[in-house]
Design a protein around this motif. Structure first.
Motif, PDB file in Angstrom:
ATOM      1  N   LEU A  74       0.921  -0.879  -0.249  1.00 33.05           N
ATOM      2  CA  LEU A  74      -0.381   0.126  -0.168  1.00 33.05           C
ATOM      3  C   LEU A  74       0.607   1.593  -0.089  1.00 33.05           C
ATOM      4  CD1 LEU A  74      -2.904  -1.216   2.479  1.00 33.05           C
ATOM      5  CD2 LEU A  74      -3.157  -1.093  -0.068  1.00 33.05           C
ATOM      6  N   TRP A  75       1.832   0.978   0.919  1.00 31.02           N
ATOM      7  CA  TRP A  75       2.725   2.954   0.460  1.00 31.02           C
ATOM      8  C   TRP A  75       3.654   3.085  -0.873  1.00 31.02           C
ATOM      9  CZ3 TRP A  75       2.494   6.845   3.531  1.00 31.02           C
ATOM     10  CH2 TRP A  75       3.035   6.323   4.454  1.00 31.02           C
ATOM     11  N   ARG A  76       3.639   1.562  -1.498  1.00 29.06           N
ATOM     12  CA  ARG A  76       3.764   1.891  -2.805  1.00 29.06           C
ATOM     13  C   ARG A  76       3.593   2.645  -3.634  1.00 29.06           C
ATOM     14  NH1 ARG A  76       6.627  -3.885  -3.182  1.00 29.06           N
ATOM     15  NH2 ARG A  76       8.664  -3.772  -2.183  1.00 29.06           N
ATOM     16  N   GLU A  77       1.722   2.140  -3.680  1.00 31.28           N
ATOM     17  CA  GLU A  77       0.725   2.780  -4.340  1.00 31.28           C
ATOM     18  C   GLU A  77       0.833   4.094  -4.101  1.00 31.28           C
ATOM     19  OE1 GLU A  77      -2.581   0.198  -3.534  1.00 31.28           O
ATOM     20  OE2 GLU A  77      -1.843  -1.003  -4.209  1.00 31.28           O
ATOM     21  N   LEU A  78       0.812   3.777  -2.464  1.00 25.49           N
ATOM     22  CA  LEU A  78       0.237   5.792  -2.319  1.00 25.49           C
ATOM     23  C   LEU A  78       1.968   7.066  -3.130  1.00 25.49           C
ATOM     24  CD1 LEU A  78      -0.453   5.259   1.876  1.00 25.49           C
ATOM     25  CD2 LEU A  78      -2.189   5.932   0.228  1.00 25.49           C
ATOM     26  N   ALA A  79       2.725   5.943  -2.812  1.00 20.79           N
ATOM     27  CA  ALA A  79       4.585   6.353  -2.588  1.00 20.79           C
ATOM     28  C   ALA A  79       4.133   7.280  -4.366  1.00 20.79           C
ATOM     29  CB  ALA A  79       5.184   5.806  -2.682  1.00 20.79           C
ATOM     30  N   GLU A  80       3.415   6.795  -5.639  1.00 21.40           N
ATOM     31  CA  GLU A  80       2.907   7.110  -6.653  1.00 21.40           C
ATOM     32  C   GLU A  80       2.234   8.447  -6.743  1.00 21.40           C
ATOM     33  OE1 GLU A  80       0.923   4.499  -9.098  1.00 21.40           O
ATOM     34  OE2 GLU A  80       1.976   2.388  -8.689  1.00 21.40           O
ATOM     35  N   ASP A  81       1.572   8.314  -6.058  1.00 19.12           N
ATOM     36  CA  ASP A  81       0.543  10.261  -6.027  1.00 19.12           C
ATOM     37  C   ASP A  81       1.380  10.939  -4.794  1.00 19.12           C
ATOM     38  OD1 ASP A  81      -0.852   9.384  -7.324  1.00 19.12           O
ATOM     39  OD2 ASP A  81      -2.312   8.507  -5.843  1.00 19.12           O
ATOM     40  N   LEU A  82       2.007  10.161  -3.569  1.00 18.08           N
ATOM     41  CA  LEU A  82       2.801  11.612  -1.833  1.00 18.08           C
ATOM     42  C   LEU A  82       3.924  11.349  -2.594  1.00 18.08           C
ATOM     43  CD1 LEU A  82      -0.233  10.324  -0.072  1.00 18.08           C
ATOM     44  CD2 LEU A  82       0.021  12.037  -1.122  1.00 18.08           C
ATOM     45  N   GLY A  83       5.324   9.905  -3.238  1.00 16.67           N
ATOM     46  CA  GLY A  83       6.209   9.722  -2.614  1.00 16.67           C
ATOM     47  C   GLY A  83       6.898  11.424  -2.049  1.00 16.67           C
TER      48      GLY A  83
END
Length: 386
Positions: A74-83
């Protein structure tokens, strides 16, 4: 006179740290109307005193590691927008052993982790400097964990809440929850703060170290205790530490239930240049006294691991309180004792890393879906009454 919010909300999240922010983010994304309430500012508690570790390397097979692996995705998914905004770095971790016996223990630990999906690569002592050129010589070996990562925790909480607000969530700071309202059938029907009433059929306890106090307002026992930790912050440096690096005894300290002081070298660089040095653990209540003994011990252990740090200036030290539960597992999910009460607290030092999985699983329960992970090990009623 208390104000009453209209119309009623679907859920009130109490706590604006990273776990509460993740709960609000996934609940809003699921289409629920959400309010987040905190007596202080965003990330004003444990989140603001954290290092931002997103770790699988320190967890043995079991429910917490399963939660960490879900959060890693999930952090990897979030990082696509928030990284970039949250300083997400998929830099990996390196665990080192000073003796052959220590390396053998790491080898057994890593073998068990691999069986459940952790990537762990053994590194002989003579090759450790290929990963970390400034490590002390003579170490027996270590393991590289490429799934470990890092974020800036206060930024992570702030941007998750910003995204939740774009989805319609409301953020209320500077208000203390004074009561959890329950109807004639005992079910939750909202909360009261020192300024208003918030009507909702669901309340999420994301109070961190103070999660036990919020549970008590709802009439249930949850033995969350504070476990103090310190972090040293050095002057800005070139990237002398490439990964999160820690000594093998850190894993034992994480799992320990001792109330006494425990320290182990944990060293990592940051995008801004300062090196962060931890980690200490001790149960001293909410005592915020600056301990020179702890700071000296942490500095000495870090210099033993990275001699290049011996003459580096420490600019400041900060401390916070990990929300500790006796069996080292957080409380996550619906409380069977009080309909409408959900818990998302007690993550100890892993809350930053476990926040997305916690938020997703809570949102799945709130919307009547089958959670992706079995929440039975995290039930809040697993502890005997006080």
């Amino acid at each position: 006179m208390l104000k009453t919010e209209r119309p009623p909300l679907d859920v009130v999240v109490v706590g604006a740290g990273v776990v509460g922010a993740a709960c609000a983010y996934y609940a809003a994304r699921a289409g629920l109307t959400v309010a987040v309430v905190d007596r202080g500012p965003v990330a004003g508690g444990t989140t603001g005193a954290g290092e931002g570790n997103l770790l699988v390397s320190d967890k043995e097979p079991g429910p917490e590691l399963d939660l960490a692996l879900l959060s890693t995705r999930l952090w990897r998914e979030l990082a696509e927008d928030l990284g970039a905004a949250v300083e997400y770095e998929a830099k990996g971790g390196v665990v080192v052993a000073s003796t052959a016996a220590g390396q053998e223990a790491l080898r057994a630990f890593a073998a068990a982790q691999r069986a459940v999906g952790v990537v762990a690569e053994e590194v002989p002592g003579e090759r450790l400097r290929e990963l970390e050129p400034h490590l002390a010589p003579g170490l027996a070996g270590g393991f590289h964990y490429p799934q470990d990562a890092q974020v800036q925790p206060a930024l992570a909480a702030a941007h998750l809440l910003r995204a939740a607000r774009r989805g319609g969530a409301e953020l209320i700071t500077g208000e203390t929850v004074t009561a959890v309202d329950r109807g004639p059938d005992g079910a939750v029907c909202g909360v009261r703060t020192d300024r208003r009433r918030l009507a909702a059929p669901a309340v999420v306890n994301a109070g961190g170290t103070w999660g036990g106090e919020l549970a008590a307002l709802a009439g249930v026992h949850l033995p969350v205790m504070p476990r103090r930790g310190f972090v040293l912050v050095t002057e800005p440096l070139p990237r002398v530490v490439r990964h999160k690096v820690y000594a093998a005894d850190y894993v034992a300290n994480v799992a320990s239930g001792s109330a006494g002081l425990e320290t182990s070298a944990v060293v990592e660089g940051t995008p801004g240049g300062p090196v962060l040095i931890g980690a200490s653990r001790e149960r001293v209540g909410y005592d915020r006294t600056l301990s020179q003994e702890v700071l000296r011990r942490l500095a000495g252990q870090a210099a033993d691991l990275f001699p290049v740090l011996a003459d580096v200036t420490v600019l400041r030290a900060y401390r916070g309180f990990r929300p500790y539960l006796p069996d080292h597992l957080p409380a996550i999910g619906a409380d069977p004792r009080v309909p409408g009460l959900y818990h998302a607290c007690g993550h100890e030092g892993a809350g930053i890393g476990l926040a997305p999985a916690t938020g997703l699983l809570i949102s799945e329960q709130l919307t009547g879906k089958q959670p992706e992970q079995d929440l039975t090990p995290f039930r809040a009623d697993r502890f005997p009454a006080a």
